[in-house]
Scaffold this active site. Structure first.
Site, PDB file in Angstrom:
ATOM      1  N   ASP A  78       0.818  -1.214   0.000  1.00 32.76           N
ATOM      2  CA  ASP A  78       0.000   0.000   0.000  1.00 32.76           C
ATOM      3  C   ASP A  78       0.850   1.262   0.000  1.00 32.76           C
ATOM      4  OD1 ASP A  78      -2.163  -1.656   0.045  1.00 32.76           O
ATOM      5  OD2 ASP A  78      -3.189  -0.615   1.659  1.00 32.76           O
ATOM      6  N   CYS A 119       0.853  -8.122   4.801  1.00 35.00           N
ATOM      7  CA  CYS A 119       0.467  -6.728   4.615  1.00 35.00           C
ATOM      8  C   CYS A 119      -1.033  -6.535   4.436  1.00 35.00           C
ATOM      9  CB  CYS A 119       1.292  -6.108   3.494  1.00 35.00           C
ATOM     10  SG  CYS A 119       3.002  -5.820   4.029  1.00 35.00           S
ATOM     11  N   ASP A 120      -1.419  -5.309   4.151  1.00 34.36           N
ATOM     12  CA  ASP A 120      -2.751  -4.771   4.434  1.00 34.36           C
ATOM     13  C   ASP A 120      -3.931  -5.631   3.994  1.00 34.36           C
ATOM     14  OD1 ASP A 120      -0.911  -2.774   4.960  1.00 34.36           O
ATOM     15  OD2 ASP A 120      -2.294  -1.185   4.449  1.00 34.36           O
ATOM     16  N   LYS A 121      -4.061  -5.951   2.718  1.00 33.05           N
ATOM     17  CA  LYS A 121      -5.229  -6.691   2.238  1.00 33.05           C
ATOM     18  C   LYS A 121      -4.967  -8.190   2.214  1.00 33.05           C
ATOM     19  CE  LYS A 121      -6.461  -2.599   1.847  1.00 33.05           C
ATOM     20  NZ  LYS A 121      -5.130  -2.097   2.118  1.00 33.05           N
ATOM     21  N   CYS A 191       5.109  -2.136   8.022  1.00 32.31           N
ATOM     22  CA  CYS A 191       5.554  -0.845   8.560  1.00 32.31           C
ATOM     23  C   CYS A 191       5.264  -0.729  10.048  1.00 32.31           C
ATOM     24  CB  CYS A 191       4.910   0.296   7.774  1.00 32.31           C
ATOM     25  SG  CYS A 191       5.414   0.300   6.041  1.00 32.31           S
ATOM     26  N   SER A 468      -5.342   5.717   5.324  1.00 31.97           N
ATOM     27  CA  SER A 468      -4.373   4.736   5.773  1.00 31.97           C
ATOM     28  C   SER A 468      -4.377   4.628   7.283  1.00 31.97           C
ATOM     29  CB  SER A 468      -2.978   5.159   5.290  1.00 31.97           C
ATOM     30  OG  SER A 468      -1.972   4.425   5.957  1.00 31.97           O
TER      31      SER A 468
END
Length: 554
Positions: A78, A119-121, A191, A468
């Site tokens: 992202d 990570c995100d998704k 992150c 975010s």
């Protein structure tokens, strides 16, 4: 049932011949076949170490008597996708990941699964797949990045985006920007703040689908490899006991996750992902319930961007289990729920200790008495919108100001960088919702630009898109209904007064009903006609944000 259909029995001899073509022996085929869904790639910093995690999982499966077989899942970074058309593809990968994993598993004869996301998704996509497929499954993530260090101060990716705003405002020179660029992201991993990836990896522990430390052990620690081996061994126990994802991710477990979300101060994206996971589990979840949970749940963690602590600090303090032990004092959790350890949540957290009361505040002196996320409602968002209130400055919890309206993120960024946003403004960014974007882009660039220019305590932002997990300030996303579906946000004009009251969960466009009706007749909804491929399919099928932006609503 899948194994019986594909691997066992005389009728499946042709299938077994193809397994032999892979080099698998008869002995290996007689053992449980464990699919290892590895999200390793060389473009996402949070995934570049997943080859090592995958090998460790394979060893664990082998040690426990299983046969590991690896296949891939995609992942988008992202941070790299932020601020351009690439971000349109981020959220849609959640469904691509779930769908492709379903296809791979049900096309082959697996007895159990180990999901390796980071990570995100990628995390929610695989959790959705796990619920949909419903064979014994465990998760082990790649782990968080260590905090960066710039000029002797610890930092993370959100600070990097804010540095761009500071540079634009003349507060940072070329050398200063270069130092930030080179010092902010020092290791592999997701992150280092409580952004979306780390939020979802922590909530995987709460849901009962990951072992202790899944969300917090840093990516570069050898303990992460040990955790991966344990996950590989534990999936075999789940297979033997036939403990499945929907035995674990019950309505009570999902409620626990929302509660922990409030205590941890997770990303607002959890208000998209938890409902989507609940949907796959056959659990109906109304995001209004978030406020009810928030009213009872103190916010006891202020990890970046809300505060000066990072994921490595949470890990050293006792991790997610220590947070759960703390809030369990208030009777806020159902500790009887089953987990992937084969034990209840209560048994898992029984011996947990909080080692630093500044990282995890005691419930007697929380950062706030209410949770880290709030759902606001009003005429501009009758179905709700979401704000990470733990990252909002106290002076912005109540705000009223004139709208500055933009029909895309690019328009807003251009205006912000040109210095056209003034103190007191409410920046409105529309046509960025799930269908209208399409893809519901995260907008860290405009929020970070405003913060970097020193306006985060003076300017609010609202959007039918999303922000975010790295965002701080009065950034209100997920406005539902979205503009392209005829939501009131489509009819806001420059200068309209918008009133925001986060403690009262309200947001109002102060325009008369008569004027609104006139605008609806004069202002046609803008529908993009130039989209194609998977974006077009997504735009046609996706639900509204308040329902989790899901494709297959049960």
């Amino acid at each position: 049932m899948v194994r019986e259909e594909i691997v066992d029995g005389f009728q499946n001899a042709p299938h077994r011949s193809l397994y032999h073509a892979l080099g698998l022996t008869r002995e290996e085929l007689e053992r449980p076949l464990i699919g290892i869904v590895s999200s390793y790639n060389e473009i996402v910093p949070g995934h570049m170490n997943l080859d090592k995690i995958t090998e460790a999982v394979k060893r664990g499966v082998l040690m426990a008597g299983g046969t590991p077989i690896v296949f891939p899942a995609i992942a988008v970074c992202d941070g790299i996708a932020m601020g351009h058309r690439g971000m349109k593809y981020s959220l849609i990968t959640r469904d691509i990941i779930a769908d492709s994993t379903e296809a791979m598993v049900l096309a082959h004869g697996f007895d159990g699964l180990v999901m390796i996301p980071n990570c995100d998704k990628n995390v929610p996509g695989l959790l959705m797949a796990a619920a949909r497929i419903n064979i014994p499954t465990i998760f082990v993530s790649g782990g968080p990045m260590l905090a960066g260090k710039v000029n002797g101060k610890r930092t993370s990716l959100s600070s990097m985006f804010e540095a761009v705003g500071a540079y634009t405002a003349g507060k940072l020179d070329d050398e200063g920007l270069r130092k930030c660029e080179e010092g902010t992201c020092p290791t592999c991993g997701s992150c280092s703040g409580m952004y979306t990836a780390n939020s979802m990896n922590c909530l995987t522990e709460v849901l009962g689908m990951g072992l202790k430390g899944n969300g917090t052990i840093p990516a570069v620690y050898s303990a992460r490899l040990e955790l991966a081996k344990r996950a590989g061994m534990q999936v075999m126990e789940l297979v033997r006991k036939n403990i499945r994802p929907r035995d674990i991710m019950t309505e009570a477990a999902i409620r626990n996750a929302f509660t922990a979300d409030m205590a941890l101060g997770c990303s607002t994206n959890s208000m998209l992902h938890l409902p989507a996971i609940a949907n796959e589990c056959g659990v109906r979840w109304n995001i209004d319930m978030a406020n009810e949970i928030s009213e009872k749940t103190p916010n006891i963690c202020h990890l970046a961007p809300a505060g000066p602590t990072y994921m490595e600090d949470l890990n050293e303090t006792g991790g997610v289990y220590a947070v759960l032990k703390e809030i369990s004092k208030l009777g806020l959790l159902d500790t009887s729920v089953m987990t992937c350890t084969g034990k209840t949540l209560g048994e898992n957290i029984e011996d947990s200790v909080n080692l630093n009361e500044e990282v995890i505040r005691p419930v007697e002196r929380p950062y706030s008495k209410t949770g880290g996320i709030a759902v606001l409602k009003g005429n501009i968002a009758p179905d709700g919108c979401v704000v990470k209130r733990s990252a909002v400055a106290p002076e912005m919890l109540c705000h009223e100001g004139p709208a500055k309206v933009f029909d895309s993120e690019e328009e807003a960024i251009k205006s912000i960088y040109a210095g056209k946003i003034e103190k007191g403004d409410v920046v409105v960014i529309r046509y960025e919702g799930p269908a209208g974007g399409p893809g519901m882009r995260e907008m860290l660039s405009p929020t970070s630009a405003i913060a970097g220019m020193g306006l985060d305590k003076d300017v609010a932002l609202i959007t039918d898109g999303r922000f975010s997990g790295a965002t701080r300030g009065a950034a209100i996303g997920h406005v539902s209904p979205e503009a392209v579906r005829g939501g009131l946000i489509a009819y806001v004009k420059d200068g309209d007064i918008i009133s925001i009251n986060i403690p009262e969960y309200s947001i109002e466009l102060k325009v008369s009903e008569e004027e609104i009706e006139r605008r609806k007749a004069e202002m046609p909804v803008k529908v993009k006609t130039d989209i194609k491929g998977c974006l077009k399919r997504y735009a046609d099928l996706v639900s509204s944000a308040d329902k989790g932006a899901v494709i297959n609503e049960f």
